[in-house]
Structure formats: C-alpha cells, structure tokens
Design an enzyme around this catalytic site. Sequence first.
Site, PDB file in Angstrom:
ATOM      1  N   PRO A 276       0.781  -1.236   0.000  1.00 40.96           N
ATOM      2  CA  PRO A 276       0.000   0.000   0.000  1.00 40.96           C
ATOM      3  C   PRO A 276       0.810   1.281   0.000  1.00 40.96           C
ATOM      4  O   PRO A 276       0.244   2.354  -0.123  1.00 40.96           O
ATOM      5  CB  PRO A 276      -0.820  -0.123   1.284  1.00 40.96           C
ATOM      6  CG  PRO A 276       0.050  -0.909   2.194  1.00 40.96           C
ATOM      7  CD  PRO A 276       0.783  -1.891   1.325  1.00 40.96           C
ATOM      8  N   GLY A 277       2.143   1.221   0.185  1.00 42.04           N
ATOM      9  CA  GLY A 277       2.947   2.409  -0.056  1.00 42.04           C
ATOM     10  C   GLY A 277       3.685   2.999   1.129  1.00 42.04           C
ATOM     11  O   GLY A 277       4.313   4.043   0.992  1.00 42.04           O
ATOM     12  N   SER A 278       3.669   2.359   2.285  1.00 41.14           N
ATOM     13  CA  SER A 278       4.369   2.938   3.435  1.00 41.14           C
ATOM     14  C   SER A 278       5.883   2.952   3.210  1.00 41.14           C
ATOM     15  O   SER A 278       6.559   3.928   3.552  1.00 41.14           O
ATOM     16  CB  SER A 278       4.023   2.164   4.708  1.00 41.14           C
ATOM     17  OG  SER A 278       4.283   0.783   4.548  1.00 41.14           O
ATOM     18  N   LYS A 279       6.415   1.886   2.618  1.00 46.09           N
ATOM     19  CA  LYS A 279       7.858   1.855   2.322  1.00 46.09           C
ATOM     20  C   LYS A 279       8.186   2.831   1.202  1.00 46.09           C
ATOM     21  O   LYS A 279       9.249   3.461   1.206  1.00 46.09           O
ATOM     22  CB  LYS A 279       8.292   0.438   1.942  1.00 46.09           C
ATOM     23  CG  LYS A 279       8.093  -0.607   3.038  1.00 46.09           C
ATOM     24  CD  LYS A 279       8.600  -1.965   2.581  1.00 46.09           C
ATOM     25  CE  LYS A 279       8.269  -3.068   3.572  1.00 46.09           C
ATOM     26  NZ  LYS A 279       6.820  -3.380   3.601  1.00 46.09           N
TER      27      LYS A 279
ATOM     28  N   ASP B 231      10.079  -6.256  -1.955  1.00 46.39           N
ATOM     29  CA  ASP B 231       9.276  -6.739  -0.824  1.00 46.39           C
ATOM     30  C   ASP B 231       8.166  -7.609  -1.407  1.00 46.39           C
ATOM     31  O   ASP B 231       7.092  -7.133  -1.740  1.00 46.39           O
ATOM     32  CB  ASP B 231       8.706  -5.548  -0.059  1.00 46.39           C
ATOM     33  CG  ASP B 231       7.989  -5.957   1.210  1.00 46.39           C
ATOM     34  OD1 ASP B 231       8.606  -6.628   2.040  1.00 46.39           O
ATOM     35  OD2 ASP B 231       6.797  -5.614   1.358  1.00 46.39           O
TER      36      ASP B 231
ATOM     37  N   CYS C  23       7.364 -10.688   5.072  1.00 45.63           N
ATOM     38  CA  CYS C  23       6.849 -10.713   6.445  1.00 45.63           C
ATOM     39  C   CYS C  23       6.543 -12.163   6.816  1.00 45.63           C
ATOM     40  O   CYS C  23       5.535 -12.472   7.444  1.00 45.63           O
ATOM     41  CB  CYS C  23       5.627  -9.816   6.608  1.00 45.63           C
ATOM     42  SG  CYS C  23       4.340 -10.035   5.374  1.00 45.63           S
TER      43      CYS C  23
END
EC number: 2.1.1.203
Length: 744
Positions: free
Chosen positions: A186-189, A267, A320
């Site tokens: 979703p774009g946090s990294k 990721d 993860c």
Amino acid sequence: MGRRARDRRRQQQQRQERGGGAGGDQAVRDRGWAGGYPEIVKENELFERYYRELGIVPAGEWDDFMAALREPLPATLRITGYRSHAKEILHCLKEKYFRELQDLEVDGQKVEMPQSLSWYPEELAWHTNLSRKILRKSPQLEKFHQFLVSETECGNISRQEAVSMIPPLLLNVNPHHKILDMCAAPGSKTAQLIEMLHADMNVPFPKGFVIANDVDNKRCYLLVHQAKRLNSPCIMVVNHDASSIPNLQIDVDGRKEVLFYDRILCDVPCSGDGTMRKNIDVWKKWTTQNSLQLHGLQLRIATRGVEQLAEGGRMVYSTCSLNPIENEAVIASLLEKSQGALELADVSSELPGLKRMPGITNWKVMLKDGQWFEEWKDVPSNRQTQIRPTMFPIKDEEKLKAMNLERCLRILPHHQNTGGFFVAVLIKKSPMPWNKRQPKVTSFKRAKMLTFNNVSGIFLKAYVIENNSDTEQSKKEGVCGPPPSKKMKLFGFKEDPFVFLPEDDPLFLPIQKFYALDPSFPKMNLLTRTQEGKKRQLYMVSKELRNVLLNNSEKMKVINTGIKVWSRNSDGEQFGCAFRLAQEGIYTLYPFIHARIINVCIEDVKILLTQENPFLSKFSSETQKKVKDMAMGSIVLKYDPDPEKRDDLQCPIVLCGWQGKTSLRAFVPKNERLHYLRMMGVEVFKAKRKEEESESKTEEEVQHRLAQTEEGMDVEDKECDLVTKMETGNCWREGWTISLMRKG
C-alpha cells in the site's frame, strides 16, 4: 434495520432464551462465542511442529516466542523525516501530547506511555499499546487520537508496522539514486523512499526518482494516495507484474540506453506468518502449502529485480514471513544462479539497537500433511510439481560457506515486541551470467525475437512494434534486450494521457510573467492530463522522470505521476493569469517565483488559517502596505521564523493565497491548516462528532461515485473513490480511524 443487524438481534434473543439472560450470554462467551461470531483460537499444531523442527527460535525462547505471537501488535507511527518541521512535530508530540498522558488512568489502569524505536534514526518512529477503545475513553487521549489522524492525512505522520520500516533504511538511499519499488502497495515503504530522496529540502528537484509498481490495479490507487501526501515531483506509480516488469529506456546525450536502477526494493508477496499478531486469520489458515506455492513467484520477482539492478547497486529482498522456503531458499538459489555476480552485504553494524537473528544454512521441506523431505532426490515424482529443487539448501559446503547466508537477518516477535520479518541485502558486482551482454536498443522495421531464458528454462517471445513513418517518435521505437516482458494487459480505469506542455505553448507566457518565474524554471517539465479542450490542472515532474515518460509511453501503464502546481481559476483571467498556485506544489515552485510574495508575521498566519476570508484591516500594518500596491489574484504567503523569538514556530511556512479587493485568504486544505496551527501552539481540538456522522456516506453513494464517467475524472477522483471504498475502517481498524476523502 439491515439483515445482519436483524440476525444478530435474533441470535441474541435465542441465546437469552436458552441460557437465561446475561448468565446465558456469559456461558456462550465461555464456550468461545461472542456476538454470534466464533472467536479465533490462536493455536496451530502444524505451525508449532514445523518451526520447532526448523529451530529458527533460540533454545529456551519458544514459550516467549509463542506468547508474543498471541499478543496484539503495538500501533507504530513514523514522523515524516525530510520535512523541515519534523522536529517541530516531534517536539509537539513529546512536550504536549505525551506529557498529557503521564500519570493518566483509564478505568483504573495507568496508560502506558509511547516509546521511541531505539534503532530508528532521530527518534522519528514510536510505538504505543493504546487501543481504539482506550483512545475514546479520555478527553486527553481523544486529543492525541485526532492529532494522529489529522497529521496522517497531511502526510506528516505515517502509520506503519515497525519491521516494515527496516528495508528502506537498509537500502541506503541518496537523493541522486534511481529507485524501483517492485511490489509497492500500500505504499508505506515507498513513502520512506520518497523522504530519503528529499533529504535536502532546499533542492526542489532531486536527481533521483522512485518508480513504484504493483500488479493490482486497485491497490495502485491506494499507492497513489499514500505517495501524494508527500507532494513529490519525483514519484511515478505504474501497474505491472513485477516478475516481468519491462526494461525501460532513457535518453542519454541523444542516444537511448537501458535504465538500470541504483536501488531496488523487492518486498515480495508472502505467506505472512510473521503478521499473526495483527492478521489473526493466519492462525487458522496457515499451512506449509502457502510457502510452497509462493516460492517460485518470489524467486522470479527477485531474479527480475537483480536483472534491472545497476552494477554496484543494492537490492533489499524482504518478506513478512519466517519461513526459510520463502527466505533463505530464494536468496541461496539467486546467489547460485548469479555465479558470483551477487553477494550478500554484511549489515550487522547498521541500525544499531535492532535485535536480529542471523540467516540459517540448513532447513527441510514439509508438505501440509506433515511429511518431511531433506533433499530433492527424496521427493517422489508425484510431488515434484509441488516441491522444486530450489527449495532445498545447498549441499556443497564450500558453496554454502561462500554465500554467507548468515548475513540475512530474521526479526522474531518476542525480541522487541514487533511482528516477524526477514531481510536480505544484495550487492550486484557484475552483470548476471545470462545477461553478460547488457541489453541494447535496436531498431527494426518489423521483427520477432526468440530468446531462451536460462533462469526459468523456457522460451520467451518479444515483439518489436512496427515503425510508423507518420511520427518522429515511432521512428525511434526499439526493443530492449533479454528478458523480454509479457504483453501488457490493460484493465482497471482508463487513464488519461500525460501531455507535456510544448515550449511555445501560449498558456505558459502569462504564467511566467505574472509570477516572474526565474529563467531557470524547467517549463518543459510541465504536463497536463488532457489532449483536447481547456487544461484545468498543470502538473510537474523532475527532468529525469520526464525522460522516462517520453521514452517509454508504449511500454508502461502509468497510473499517476507529477505534482499539481497550478489550477485554472477563471476569475484570474481578468487579472492577467488564468492559473492560481496549488498548495500541493508550492514548496517545489517557491524557489522559482520572484513576484507576488508577501512575507507575513506569525499573527497574520494565525488569522489566515483560522478565518475563511478575513478583511485586510485585520492584518498587520506591514502586510497591508505590501498588499496595497499589488494587483489582485493568486499570491504566495511566506512566514520566516525569528531566531530570537524561541517560543514562536521555528520552521518556515509557505502558503498559497488569494488577494481580493478588500480581503486576503489562504487556499490551504483543512488538515494542513490544523497542522500549522498546532505547530504554532493554537488549540484546535474539537469534540468528537457522532459516529453516525462519520459513517454517513452510504454504500449506495460510494457506488454512485464509482459509476461516474471515468474519462472525465481526474486521477485524484479515481484514487479517492477506490481508497475510500477499500480502506475506510480497514487499515486503521487496529487503533486509529482516518477520513480518506479528497483534500483541498
């Protein structure tokens, strides 16, 4: 009343009849039911047997490991690091909100204070065990909650799991790096990577950029929403299968070259058993089959990543998941195929304070029925479609030692109260052996190329588009070398084209004159999203992203790029310019503007942000004098801190405004207004609205918005519609709520 509500009410009545009122309800809860829904039991015998046998948890720590997995995951927040006011936000958090939480008790229990993550630089990341229920039980906590929600919408704070912050930090990004985020949503990294590009806020256009990709079209719009909060001209969101993302071309001194990336974040999709603390469904759904099915995809994505990595570049592979089939097995296979072209970096000295376990060198493969295999030769033929040779550890001791798999790092949940995670950092020393000849751009009238991919052992076809003599662009069309990409499938929203403003476009001259733009202003980087009709918005990208866009329009499915810098305002035409400044892009534009700038004091800023359209008479005499001799229209309002007044806000502010005949106003979104006011010490807390008001947008209204004509919509509208539908009450259900409606 909805059907579900009626069903719940009927079930409650039935339980009361069977169990005698409240006592019956308690009996039902004791049997593992509450509210008519079964409670998920946090037990999985196969999971425990598998990881006990693999020995990834140190001796004597198994009970602590399992106990941590059964505890809820702390909520974690990260302050946006590149903003000049990051220190102001941190100061506000520590000195105002955290101080109010000291010695606070809710229902007789002392509230646990938020703690900074010891390994994250400059105290910019924090974690807290405050739940959504507790946040709503105290006025002090509700203030803290609203602060978090509002600052998140502004892009000043991001909700992100602690272990998710590790991969971007280990990429060691510099502002000049060309970066590919292969599975970005979703774009946090991605947001972290953008921050690193803008480490120096005095440079409006860093030489580097981020291309953020995701295979899911809908999730791409969620990615756009996250990235746009940071207002960067150096981000492009694309929609491709990461395992076959195409080679891109750029123009270098008049010749086309293949684009190789300095940094790649890989990721990959995974089984997610490191997320059991927040995704409790994993407890009942976990099986070894998930990892066996994902291993091949993970290896293909990682292989595609290192193929596009520049020599000397760094790629971070992360999951993860705790499973070596998805982790060490992928890395070992990649290293073996690279024949020395790749090496694992030793990052043991990086991120001091982060507790980690080294990668393992020996593991076994287990089927979902519990059957174990130690070597590929032991796998029966009827199981060889499920289990592949690359899933097993390398048996050659010399090769295994040279791989240095212990340089991988695995994060275990009980060591620092986090989720589970795996990271490996790869350095590319030379071209991959199947790419010894770097891809070159060729130009054919029409051709079909057949290549053999040594990695997957299959033939791949790539087609060269036939030249069209009608346009100069098509004459330059060519094909990149191996491995060719799959044919792009178009699905999801139909995107408007990206059209760069021609050098002689008459639209730009009045803008340049009205704002006295510096001669160095890169006007060729201006673009619009419409080919015909009036241009409503003007966007801007860096020259490096312009290069990518112009040379790859037929190869890429671009979802969004650029930052909005001007918006059409018909009232402005009578004053000499039809376009007003947009707040989203003002920090990018400001260094090039030499006219229509008004320096204001802090009291003027407070008036601008608290009143909708204040009269000029309310402002300081200095501001009134400056406005008096200035023509009506769009203006820049600039606040510079006074170092001698330490109690005042100590970071500069640039606002877009509008000067009327008798008034002066700021065009700033609501949440940004609240942000600046908080930083100036103005109390902006309001009583919580009724929950019914926050949920007033019904499903029918959402469907109606989605049904609007797509071709006439801005990408902001499409992104907002999907984000609203997908994310409201989802990403934030664990502790915070957030309104994802369109800003500004």
